[in-house]
Design an enzyme around this catalytic site. Structure first.
Site, short mmCIF file in Angstrom:
data_model
loop_
_atom_site.label_atom_id
_atom_site.label_comp_id
_atom_site.label_asym_id
_atom_site.label_seq_id
_atom_site.Cartn_x
_atom_site.Cartn_y
_atom_site.Cartn_z
N TYR A 1 0.85 -1.18 0.00
CA TYR A 1 0.00 0.00 0.00
C TYR A 1 0.89 1.23 0.00
CZ TYR A 1 -3.43 3.48 1.60
OH TYR A 1 -4.24 4.58 1.71
N ASP B 1 9.37 2.87 -0.17
CA ASP B 1 8.31 3.49 0.63
C ASP B 1 8.55 3.06 2.07
OD1 ASP B 1 6.11 4.34 1.97
OD2 ASP B 1 4.65 3.63 0.50
N LYS C 1 4.20 8.91 8.80
CA LYS C 1 3.98 8.31 10.13
C LYS C 1 4.98 8.81 11.18
CE LYS C 1 0.96 4.89 8.30
NZ LYS C 1 0.95 4.09 7.09
C1 LIG Z 1 0.33 4.63 5.70
C2 LIG Z 1 1.08 4.38 4.47
C3 LIG Z 1 1.02 5.25 3.36
C4 LIG Z 1 0.04 6.40 3.30
O1 LIG Z 1 0.31 7.37 4.27
P1 LIG Z 1 -0.91 8.35 4.71
O2 LIG Z 1 -0.24 9.30 5.66
O3 LIG Z 1 -1.93 7.47 5.33
O4 LIG Z 1 -1.40 9.03 3.48
C5 LIG Z 1 1.84 5.01 2.29
N1 LIG Z 1 2.71 3.97 2.29
C6 LIG Z 1 2.81 3.13 3.33
C7 LIG Z 1 3.81 2.03 3.28
C8 LIG Z 1 1.99 3.29 4.43
O5 LIG Z 1 2.05 2.40 5.43
#
Ligand SMILES: *Cc1c(COP(=O)(O)O)cnc(C)c1O
Length: 424
Positions: free
Chosen positions: A138, A233, A261
């Site tokens: 994701y 990511d 995060k």
């Molecule tokens: C949470 C998450 C996102 C998206 O971040 P948001 O602040 O919720 O938009 C993208 N990539 C990864 C791996 C994530 O865990």
């Protein structure tokens, strides 16, 4: 009328992010009124030991005193200026110091925004259109990335979303996590067309799935040979696996890294960074446009700075690992005692119990999990005061504020719950 019923009248599904609605585990979500350290409290005053930690950001726990006092200091001087502040330099410096491959960094307001911008940058830098992502990973909800996605998209069985035009979706190619051959095949079929490969170096959004053997190294070298940018990511793994994230942990040198995060310490922040040569393509130095009214917001920067400073203290990750391992070992022992063969994946302070026997090393393995059993497990844990993510396909997170007592209590309750479910 319950708060949830009331919320549903004004907010779609009653929530501002889908997984919060308990859709895959049933029942009504718990409304939270406060958090302190490892604990959260619902509106009725019930206490929970929290392993969601706001889905990852709260690696030092809820309302950490240092973060709160820095926020109070900063707020007295205004909340937003739309002009540069010293705080932005301070956080950028820490990020560049901590994350090995980052020479320059741009702050945004969420992980989604960070990844969306990183993809645009990679496309501009390579002058190519296609990207490769892995099924079950994701990367936020921007159009290009909501194709075979994990997290809530997976939880609700909508890995791809209506509203994303086919014309966009077909530029996103899908590979299988931990399967380098699936990546090579895409490169063969799309020679000189792939701008970037984006990956969660440790998958966290199909539950925790670890990279096997040389998978990441091979991915790095395939990208290099093909003139394709490798985007890590690290929105979950950044500052989670180590100070320098998964790239430090596994010794990989990605071209662009996305962060989110933890970098905001509980406030809305995302960031993307990388080699200077690539980052200087961004406006106002270069032609790639990306902007934000509240980007680099002073409160958000302050929370990030204090969090990263705490992480930089001697022994932070050693202590967190020790605590996490005690919990993971406890979980494994509980399963052994009850003769359960469920897969349990963990690394440092992130872990997932899958209700699937054997191993989970791929997306295909992860989706074989019994989500009904997870729902039962989740509700029993919650009733006994342990807050886990309301979905099989998410990680649980340990923070530095979890005490020995929290860990012991969690292991004990975990045993009781599994015994109720499977004991005879
Ligand atoms: C949470 C998450 C996102 C998206 O971040 P948001 O602040 O919720 O938009 C993208 N990539 C990864 C791996 C994530 O865990």
């Amino acid at each position: 009328m319950s708060l949830f019923e009331e919320a549903k009248k004004y907010i779609p599904g009653g929530v501002n992010s889908p997984v919060r609605a308990f859709g895959s585990v049933g029942g009504e979500p718990v409304f939270i009124s406060k958090g302190k350290g490892s604990k959260i409290y619902d509106v009725k005053g019930k206490e929970y030991i929290d392993y969601v930690c706001s889905w990852g950001p709260l690696i030092v726990g809820h309302s950490n005193e240092r973060i709160v006092s820095r926020l109070k200091e900063v707020i007295e001087n205004g909340t937003s200026f739309g002009a540069p502040t010293e705080l932005e330099i301070e956080l950028a410096k820490l990020v560049v110091e901590y994350v090995p491959s980052i020479e320059m960094v741009r702050m945004v307001n969420s992980g989604t925004e960070a990844v969306m911008s990183a993809i645009r940058l990679a496309r501009a830098y390579t002058d190519r259109k296609k990207i490769v992502k892995f099924e079950g990973c994701y990367h936020g909800h921007s159009d290009s990335l909501l194709v075979k996605a994990g997290s809530g998209a997976l939880t609700f069985n909508q890995p791809s979303s209506p509203g994303v035009p086919d014309e966009f979706a077909k530029l996103t190619l899908i590979a299988d996590y931990n399967d380098i051959e699936s990546v090579k095949k895409l490169f063969k079929e799309n020679k000189d067309e792939i701008a970037a490969v984006i990956i969660e170096p440790v998958a966290g959004n199909m539950g925790v799935v670890l990279p096997k053997g040389n998978f990441l190294k091979e991915l790095e070298s395939v990208c290099k040979n093909e003139g394709t940018l490798l985007i890590f990511d690290e929105i979950i793994t950044g500052f989670r696996l180590a100070k320098g994230g998964a790239q430090e942990y596994f010794g990989i040198d990605p071209d662009i890294t996305t962060l989110g995060k933890i970098i905001g310490g509980g406030l809305p922040v995302g960031a993307y960074g990388g080699k200077k040569e690539i980052m200087e393509m961004i406006s106002p130095v270069g032609p790639v446009y990306q902007a934000g009214t509240l980007s680099g917001n002073p409160l958000a920067m302050a929370a990030g700075i204090e969090t990263l400073k705490i992480l930089g203290e001697e022994g932070f990750y050693d202590k967190l690992r020790e605590k996490s391992n005690k919990l993971w070992e406890g979980f494994r022992e509980n399963c052994n005692k009850l003769g359960l063969k469920f897969a349990f994946n963990c690394i440092e302070s992130m872990g997932s119990l899958f209700f699937k026997e054997g191993v989970v090393e791929s997306f295909a393995d992860a989706v074989e999990s019994d989500t009904k059993l997870y729902a039962t497990f989740f509700h029993k844990m919650l009733a006994k005061g342990i807050n886990l993510a309301p979905s099989q396909f998410e990680a649980m997170f340990v923070s530095s504020s979890h005490s020995e007592e929290d860990i012991d209590k969690t292991i004990k309750i975990h045993y009781e719950v599994l015994k109720e479910m499977f004991g005879n």
